[in-house]
Enzyme design. Structure first.
Site, PDB file in Angstrom:
ATOM      1  N   ASP A 184       4.444   5.195  -4.005  1.00  0.00           N
ATOM      2  CA  ASP A 184       4.874   4.182  -4.969  1.00  0.00           C
ATOM      3  C   ASP A 184       6.063   4.650  -5.798  1.00  0.00           C
ATOM      4  O   ASP A 184       6.547   3.921  -6.661  1.00  0.00           O
ATOM      5  CB  ASP A 184       3.717   3.745  -5.874  1.00  0.00           C
ATOM      6  N   ASP A 193       1.428   8.806  -2.729  1.00  0.00           N
ATOM      7  CA  ASP A 193       0.912   7.478  -2.393  1.00  0.00           C
ATOM      8  C   ASP A 193       2.036   6.464  -2.194  1.00  0.00           C
ATOM      9  O   ASP A 193       1.788   5.263  -2.081  1.00  0.00           O
ATOM     10  CB  ASP A 193      -0.078   6.995  -3.445  1.00  0.00           C
ATOM     11  N   SER A 214      -1.732  10.256  -6.644  1.00  0.00           N
ATOM     12  CA  SER A 214      -0.280  10.062  -6.628  1.00  0.00           C
ATOM     13  C   SER A 214       0.462  11.351  -6.290  1.00  0.00           C
ATOM     14  O   SER A 214       0.272  11.925  -5.237  1.00  0.00           O
ATOM     15  CB  SER A 214       0.169   9.484  -7.974  1.00  0.00           C
ATOM     16  N   ASP A 239       6.668   9.933  -2.877  1.00  0.00           N
ATOM     17  CA  ASP A 239       5.573  10.723  -3.435  1.00  0.00           C
ATOM     18  C   ASP A 239       4.314  10.494  -2.597  1.00  0.00           C
ATOM     19  O   ASP A 239       4.347   9.802  -1.576  1.00  0.00           O
ATOM     20  CB  ASP A 239       5.365  10.416  -4.922  1.00  0.00           C
TER      21      ASP A 239
END
Length: 462
Positions: free
Chosen positions: A237, A235, A93, A233
Site C-alpha cells: 500500500d 502489503d 505492513s 512495502d
C-alpha cells in the site's frame, strides 16, 4: 494492551500478539461492527496464516460469515471489501518480520476502524470478553479478486508508447498482483524483482521510505535501461519511485507531479497532502490552479480530509497515495499508470520532470529519532522556535519565511520523525543542526534509528 495502536493492531509475534488474542479480536470486531459478512485477507508473514485462521474463527463464532480472499495485498483487500459490510487484513505492513498486526475497515466507505472510531471499543470487548451468544455460526467462502483488481487498475492506463518498468516487491504481497499484471496485454515491459512472497524478507526490509531498500532497484533500472522503477512495502500500500538514472524520486516531488497531471484533467480540484510534504507541493498546486489542504499524517486523517473536501488526489510523505476512484485507498498499479501517462504526455524522461522541482528546496527527508520523552521533546522545540509560525495539528510544525521543520511521534513505530526544509543546502545544514541540538537531551543512544541523513546512526556530536 499496547498492541492497540492509533490506526490498527500491531505487535511482535508471539510475545505481544498471538492466536488467542486474534480469536477474541475477531469476535470483538463483529460485536462492535454488527456486521453479517466480512472480507478477510492476509499477507506473507510467517505468522499470518495461523493468525488469520484464529481471527476468522472468532468472526464466524460470533455469527458473521467470512469471505476468505487468501494471501493478498492491502489495496486488493480494499478493492474486494468495497461491496461488503466490513473487511480486515492481517499484516504489519512495512514493519520487520517479527511483527504482525490487523487492519479493520468498514466496507461501505472503507474508513479504517482506528482509535477514534471504534478500535478502543474493540479493545474493551477483548479485555472484558463481553461477547453475546449468536443464534448460529457464520459460514466461510473463498473468492479470488486478483484478476478483477488488476483489470480495474489498468483501466487508468492511457499511455500507448513502449516503456520499461522494474518493480521490486521486496518479497511482499505486491508480487502477486504485479505478476498477474504481467499476463495482461500492456504497452510496457515489466521486470520483476523479488516477486515471491516470503515473510522472512531474505533480501531487504520492504520499506520504500528507507533509501537503502531502493538501492538494488536503482541498479536494475540502470542496467536494464528502464523508464523508472517502483519499490513496494510489505502489503503493497506504499510505493517509492526511482527515475531512469537510478535516483530516488522524493515523494513530495512525485506527488506534486501527479497532482499537476490530475489538475490538468480536473481544473480547480482539491489536493490533500500531509503537512510534512515539501513546499514544492504548495507551489505546484497553486501554479496549477488547484486548492491545497494540509492534513495530519496517517491514512485515516488523509482519507477523512479527502472525503470532506471531495479531493481529487491525496498523499503522504511515507508513500501512501489516494485516489477517489478507489474510495480514497491506495493502489500502486494506478500510480504506475499515472506516471506512464505523464511521461507520454510530456515526452520527457522522469528525471527531467523531477529535477526542476527537486532543486527548488533542500529537504532532509524523514530523520527517525529514538526519543523516550516525546511530550518533552515536542515542548522543547515548540519553546525554542516560538518566534516562528507554530502549528500543533500534528506534533509540532514551525514555519519561517525561508525554512520549516516538523516533529511528530510515529503511530506505527517507537520513534519520532523529524523533517527539515530550507531554501539552500547550507541553510538546511544550519537549521537541522539547530533543531537537533534542542533534541539532543532527549535522544536515546542505544537503538537510535538510521535514516537517509544519517545512514550509520546519529553523529556523536549530536
Amino acid at each position: 494492551m499496547s498492541v492497540f495502536k492509533a490506526y490498527d493492531i500491531r505487535g511482535v509475534y508471539p510475545d505481544e500478539i498471538d492466536e488467542h488474542l486474534f480469536y477474541r479480536v475477531g469476535r470483538a470486531s463483529v460485536a462492535f461492527l454488527q456486521c453479517n459478512e466480512m472480507v478477510v485477507g492476509r499477507d506473507m508473514r510467517v505468522s499470518s496464516p495461523s493468525l488469520a485462521r484464529a481471527f476468522c474463527d472468532g468472526v464466524i463464532d460470533q455469527g458473521c460469515s467470512v469471505i476468505d480472499i487468501g494471501q493478498v495485498s492491502t489495496p486488493l483487500l480494499y478493492f474486494a471489501g468495497r461491496s461488503h459490510p466490513a473487511c480486515a487484513m492481517v499484516t504489519a505492513s512495512h514493519n520487520p518480520k517479527e511483527y504482525n498486526g490487523l487492519k479493520i475497515c468498514r466496507g461501505d466507505s472503507l474508513l479504517p476502524v482506528d482509535a477514534t472510531s471504534g478500535l478502543l471499543r474493540i479493545q474493551a470487548f477483548v479485555e472484558e470478553e463481553r461477547f453475546s451468544s449468536p443464534r448460529h455460526k457464520g459460514l466461510v467462502t473463498h473468492k479470488n479478486f486478483v484478476q478483477a483488481y488488476v483489470k480495474f487498475s489498468l483501466s487508468f492506463l492511457k499511455a500507448k508508447r513502449p516503456a520499461s518498468v522494474v518493480v521490486d516487491a521486496g518479497n511482499g504481497m505486491g508480487g502477486i498482483t504485479f505478476r498477474e499484471l504481467m499476463k495482461e496485454d500492456v504497452p510496457f515491459t515489466l521486470h520483476p524483482l523479488y516477486f515471491t512472497p516470503d515473510g522472512s524478507f531474505p533480501h531487504h526490509v520492504p520499506n520504500p521510505a528507507l533509501p537503502d531498500t531502493l538501492t538494488e532497484l536503482a541498479q536494475h533500472v540502470v542496467e536494464r535501461r528502464a523508464s523508472f522503477g517502483v519499490g513496494l512495502d510489505g502489503d503493497a500500500d506504499r510505493c517509492g519511485f526511482v527515475d531512469e538514472t537510478g535516483k530516488v524520486v522524493p515523494p513530495s516531488v512525485l506527488f506534486a507531479l501527479i497532482a499537476h497531471e490530475l489538475l490538468l484533467e480536473q481544473p480547480g480540484g482539491c489536493i490533500v497532502a500531509d503537512l510534512r510534504m515539501s513546499r514544492v507541493v504548495q507551489d505546484v498546486v497553486r501554479r496549477s490552479g488547484g486548492r491545497l489542504v494540509l492534513a495530519k499524517a496517517g491514512r485515516t486523517n488523509l482519507k477523512r480530509a479527502l472525503l470532506e473536501q471531495r479531493g481529487i488526489f491525496g498523499g503522504e510523505l511515507s508513500g501512501h497515495f489516494f485516489f477517489p476512484e478507489t474510495a480514497y485507498c491506495e493502489n500502486p498499479i494506478i500510480m504506475l499508470c499515472r506516471v506512464l501517462n505523464m511521461l507520454e504526455r510530456t515526452g520527457k524522461p522522469l528525471s527531467a520532470l523531477v529535477r526542476p522541482l527537486s532543486e527548488m528546496y533542500a529537504n532532509s527527508g524523514e530523520i527517525n529519532l529514538a526519543i523516550a520523552d516525546k511530550i518533552g521533546a515536542l515542548a522543547a522545540v515548540k519553546d525554542a522556535f516560538a518566534d516562528g509560525d507554530v502549528s500543533l495539528l500534528d506534533g509540532v510544525k514551525v514555519d519561517f519565511p525561508s525554512w520549516w521543520f516538523s516533529l511528530r511521534a510515529s503511530n506505527t513505530e517507537p520513534l519520532m520523525r523529524l523533517v527539515v526544509e530550507a531554501q539552500t543546502e547550507s541553510e538546511l545544514a544550519v537549521k537541522k543542526a539547530q533543531v537537533l541540538k534542542v533534541l539532543q537531551p532527549f535522544l536515546v543512544r542505544e537503538g537510535s534509528q538510521a535514516s537517509a541523513d544519517f545512514p550509520h546512526g546519529l553523529p556523536p556530536q549530536l
